[in-house]
Design a protein around this motif. Structure first.
Motif, PDB file in Angstrom:
ATOM      1  N   ASP A  89      -0.293   6.799 -11.597  1.00 64.39           N
ATOM      2  CA  ASP A  89      -1.330   5.843 -11.180  1.00 64.39           C
ATOM      3  C   ASP A  89      -2.731   6.282 -11.586  1.00 64.39           C
ATOM      4  OD1 ASP A  89       0.384   4.020  -9.747  1.00 64.39           O
ATOM      5  OD2 ASP A  89       0.521   5.537  -8.156  1.00 64.39           O
ATOM      6  N   VAL A  90      -2.881   7.516 -12.031  1.00 61.89           N
ATOM      7  CA  VAL A  90      -4.223   8.038 -12.312  1.00 61.89           C
ATOM      8  C   VAL A  90      -4.945   7.173 -13.341  1.00 61.89           C
ATOM      9  CG1 VAL A  90      -5.517   9.995 -13.270  1.00 61.89           C
ATOM     10  CG2 VAL A  90      -3.712  10.390 -11.574  1.00 61.89           C
ATOM     11  N   GLY A  91      -4.289   6.804 -14.422  1.00 61.60           N
ATOM     12  CA  GLY A  91      -4.941   5.957 -15.432  1.00 61.60           C
ATOM     13  C   GLY A  91      -5.432   4.647 -14.857  1.00 61.60           C
ATOM     14  N   PRO A  92      -4.565   3.867 -14.202  1.00 67.35           N
ATOM     15  CA  PRO A  92      -5.036   2.610 -13.614  1.00 67.35           C
ATOM     16  C   PRO A  92      -6.130   2.803 -12.548  1.00 67.35           C
ATOM     17  CG  PRO A  92      -2.654   2.572 -13.807  1.00 67.35           C
ATOM     18  CD  PRO A  92      -3.103   3.968 -14.160  1.00 67.35           C
ATOM     19  N   ILE A  93      -6.069   3.878 -11.764  1.00 62.64           N
ATOM     20  CA  ILE A  93      -7.109   4.137 -10.767  1.00 62.64           C
ATOM     21  C   ILE A  93      -8.448   4.355 -11.464  1.00 62.64           C
ATOM     22  CG2 ILE A  93      -7.988   5.763  -9.046  1.00 62.64           C
ATOM     23  CD1 ILE A  93      -5.025   6.252  -8.237  1.00 62.64           C
ATOM     24  N   VAL A  94      -8.455   5.216 -12.474  1.00 63.63           N
ATOM     25  CA  VAL A  94      -9.699   5.509 -13.191  1.00 63.63           C
ATOM     26  C   VAL A  94     -10.224   4.248 -13.879  1.00 63.63           C
ATOM     27  CG1 VAL A  94     -10.748   6.880 -15.035  1.00 63.63           C
ATOM     28  CG2 VAL A  94      -9.145   7.954 -13.446  1.00 63.63           C
ATOM     29  N   GLU A  95      -9.335   3.450 -14.438  1.00 69.70           N
ATOM     30  CA  GLU A  95      -9.766   2.200 -15.075  1.00 69.70           C
ATOM     31  C   GLU A  95     -10.405   1.259 -14.050  1.00 69.70           C
ATOM     32  OE1 GLU A  95      -6.271   0.762 -17.059  1.00 69.70           O
ATOM     33  OE2 GLU A  95      -6.244   2.493 -18.417  1.00 69.70           O
ATOM     34  N   LEU A  96      -9.832   1.184 -12.856  1.00 64.57           N
ATOM     35  CA  LEU A  96     -10.400   0.339 -11.805  1.00 64.57           C
ATOM     36  C   LEU A  96     -11.782   0.853 -11.398  1.00 64.57           C
ATOM     37  CD1 LEU A  96      -9.880  -2.075  -9.901  1.00 64.57           C
ATOM     38  CD2 LEU A  96      -8.803  -0.472  -8.324  1.00 64.57           C
ATOM     39  N   ILE A  97     -11.912   2.154 -11.242  1.00 65.37           N
ATOM     40  CA  ILE A  97     -13.212   2.745 -10.886  1.00 65.37           C
ATOM     41  C   ILE A  97     -14.216   2.530 -12.016  1.00 65.37           C
ATOM     42  CG2 ILE A  97     -14.411   4.932 -10.423  1.00 65.37           C
ATOM     43  CD1 ILE A  97     -11.846   5.819  -8.931  1.00 65.37           C
TER      44      ILE A  97
ATOM     45  N   LEU B 226      -5.270  11.787   1.316  1.00 67.09           N
ATOM     46  CA  LEU B 226      -4.305  10.726   1.057  1.00 67.09           C
ATOM     47  C   LEU B 226      -4.939   9.740   0.085  1.00 67.09           C
ATOM     48  CD1 LEU B 226      -1.604   9.331   1.536  1.00 67.09           C
ATOM     49  CD2 LEU B 226      -2.588   8.284   3.590  1.00 67.09           C
ATOM     50  N   LEU B 227      -4.481   9.775  -1.149  1.00 67.86           N
ATOM     51  CA  LEU B 227      -4.948   8.843  -2.161  1.00 67.86           C
ATOM     52  C   LEU B 227      -3.970   7.677  -2.184  1.00 67.86           C
ATOM     53  CD1 LEU B 227      -6.915   8.149  -4.464  1.00 67.86           C
ATOM     54  CD2 LEU B 227      -5.437   9.487  -5.989  1.00 67.86           C
ATOM     55  N   CYS B 228      -4.476   6.487  -1.901  1.00 66.36           N
ATOM     56  CA  CYS B 228      -3.631   5.295  -1.782  1.00 66.36           C
ATOM     57  C   CYS B 228      -3.918   4.326  -2.914  1.00 66.36           C
ATOM     58  CB  CYS B 228      -3.924   4.560  -0.475  1.00 66.36           C
ATOM     59  SG  CYS B 228      -3.633   5.524   0.997  1.00 66.36           S
ATOM     60  N   VAL B 229      -2.897   3.565  -3.276  1.00 69.43           N
ATOM     61  CA  VAL B 229      -3.059   2.435  -4.189  1.00 69.43           C
ATOM     62  C   VAL B 229      -2.378   1.231  -3.568  1.00 69.43           C
ATOM     63  CG1 VAL B 229      -3.254   3.823  -6.290  1.00 69.43           C
ATOM     64  CG2 VAL B 229      -1.010   3.008  -5.547  1.00 69.43           C
ATOM     65  N   VAL B 230      -2.782   0.068  -4.018  1.00 69.93           N
ATOM     66  CA  VAL B 230      -2.170  -1.181  -3.573  1.00 69.93           C
ATOM     67  C   VAL B 230      -1.630  -1.884  -4.808  1.00 69.93           C
ATOM     68  CG1 VAL B 230      -2.560  -3.414  -2.484  1.00 69.93           C
ATOM     69  CG2 VAL B 230      -3.733  -1.386  -1.606  1.00 69.93           C
TER      70      VAL B 230
ATOM     71  N   LEU C  99       0.872  -1.169   0.000  1.00 70.32           N
ATOM     72  CA  LEU C  99       0.000   0.000   0.000  1.00 70.32           C
ATOM     73  C   LEU C  99       0.908   1.217   0.000  1.00 70.32           C
ATOM     74  CD1 LEU C  99      -3.264   0.632   1.749  1.00 70.32           C
ATOM     75  CD2 LEU C  99      -1.466   2.279   2.151  1.00 70.32           C
ATOM     76  N   ARG C 100       0.657   2.131  -0.931  1.00 70.64           N
ATOM     77  CA  ARG C 100       1.498   3.313  -1.048  1.00 70.64           C
ATOM     78  C   ARG C 100       0.676   4.512  -1.473  1.00 70.64           C
ATOM     79  NH1 ARG C 100       2.119   4.309  -6.387  1.00 70.64           N
ATOM     80  NH2 ARG C 100       1.811   2.533  -7.792  1.00 70.64           N
ATOM     81  N   ARG C 101       1.290   5.687  -1.321  1.00 69.57           N
ATOM     82  CA  ARG C 101       0.684   6.924  -1.783  1.00 69.57           C
ATOM     83  C   ARG C 101       0.650   6.886  -3.310  1.00 69.57           C
ATOM     84  NH1 ARG C 101       0.350  11.700   1.092  1.00 69.57           N
ATOM     85  NH2 ARG C 101      -0.338  13.403  -0.222  1.00 69.57           N
ATOM     86  N   ALA C 102      -0.457   7.299  -3.897  1.00 74.48           N
ATOM     87  CA  ALA C 102      -0.594   7.290  -5.349  1.00 74.48           C
ATOM     88  C   ALA C 102       0.304   8.345  -5.985  1.00 74.48           C
ATOM     89  CB  ALA C 102      -2.047   7.550  -5.741  1.00 74.48           C
ATOM     90  N   LEU C 103       0.741   8.041  -7.182  1.00 72.43           N
ATOM     91  CA  LEU C 103       1.543   8.950  -7.997  1.00 72.43           C
ATOM     92  C   LEU C 103       0.713   9.378  -9.207  1.00 72.43           C
ATOM     93  CD1 LEU C 103       4.797   6.788  -8.073  1.00 72.43           C
ATOM     94  CD2 LEU C 103       4.324   8.754  -6.583  1.00 72.43           C
ATOM     95  N   GLY C 104       1.138  10.417  -9.873  1.00 73.72           N
ATOM     96  CA  GLY C 104       0.444  10.859 -11.081  1.00 73.72           C
ATOM     97  C   GLY C 104       0.323   9.754 -12.110  1.00 73.72           C
TER      98      GLY C 104
END
Length: 162
Positions: free
Chosen positions: A22-30, A64-68, A15-20
């Protein structure tokens, strides 16, 4: 920046702080979510508003926007934490957990529980007196999941689209 690691069954997650990036994969997951698919677009040509929002979130110490990431480096989950100061409850700080998403193939392995447990601990560490979250009324499985973690349904929520 790694915040913690989870060892679940035979898999390791970070688990880590999201980076710029990561935005594409985050939006794809959502966007893979049945309730958000008609609204969200994971297509690269539609990412500018998401990137702008990311920069605002990333610059705000109350966010805090997190990704795993899985052991192979794939981004498999996300959540956003917001720390809200308030005058209610004796001036208590609240932790709002939003946009929790776990890749469909990993649900039921304990990753979501580990994420929420970590978030609650982060809230305690920052002095939050209350953790709150919202979940669409149709997400019955999610409601059972949050109740198993000790959350109780307590309020009716209202929204006004602008």
């Amino acid at each position: 920046m790694t915040l913690t690691t989870f060892a679940l069954a035979d898999q390791n997650f970070t688990l880590r702080r999201a980076l710029g990036s990561d935005v594409g994969p985050i939006v794809e997951l959502i966007a893979r979510d049945q309730l958000r698919a008609a609204v969200e677009s994971g297509a690269p040509e539609h990412r500018a508003p998401y990137l702008a929002a990311f920069h605002v979130i990333d610059a705000d110490p109350a966010q805090l926007l997190c990704v795993v990431d899985s052991a192979d480096g794939a981004m498999v989950a996300t959540m956003q934490l917001t720390f809200i100061p308030g005058l209610a409850r004796g001036g208590a700080l609240r932790l709002q957990i939003e946009a929790v998403r776990v890749d469909e193939g990993l649900r039921g392995n304990g990753l979501g529980s580990a994420m929420i447990s970590w978030a609650v601990g982060e809230g305690r560490q920052r002095g939050a007196a209350l953790v709150q979250l919202t979940s669409d009324k149709s997400r019955v499985e999610a409601h059972r999941f949050y109740e198993r973690l000790g959350f109780t349904p307590s309020h009716a929520g209202f929204k006004l689209q602008l």
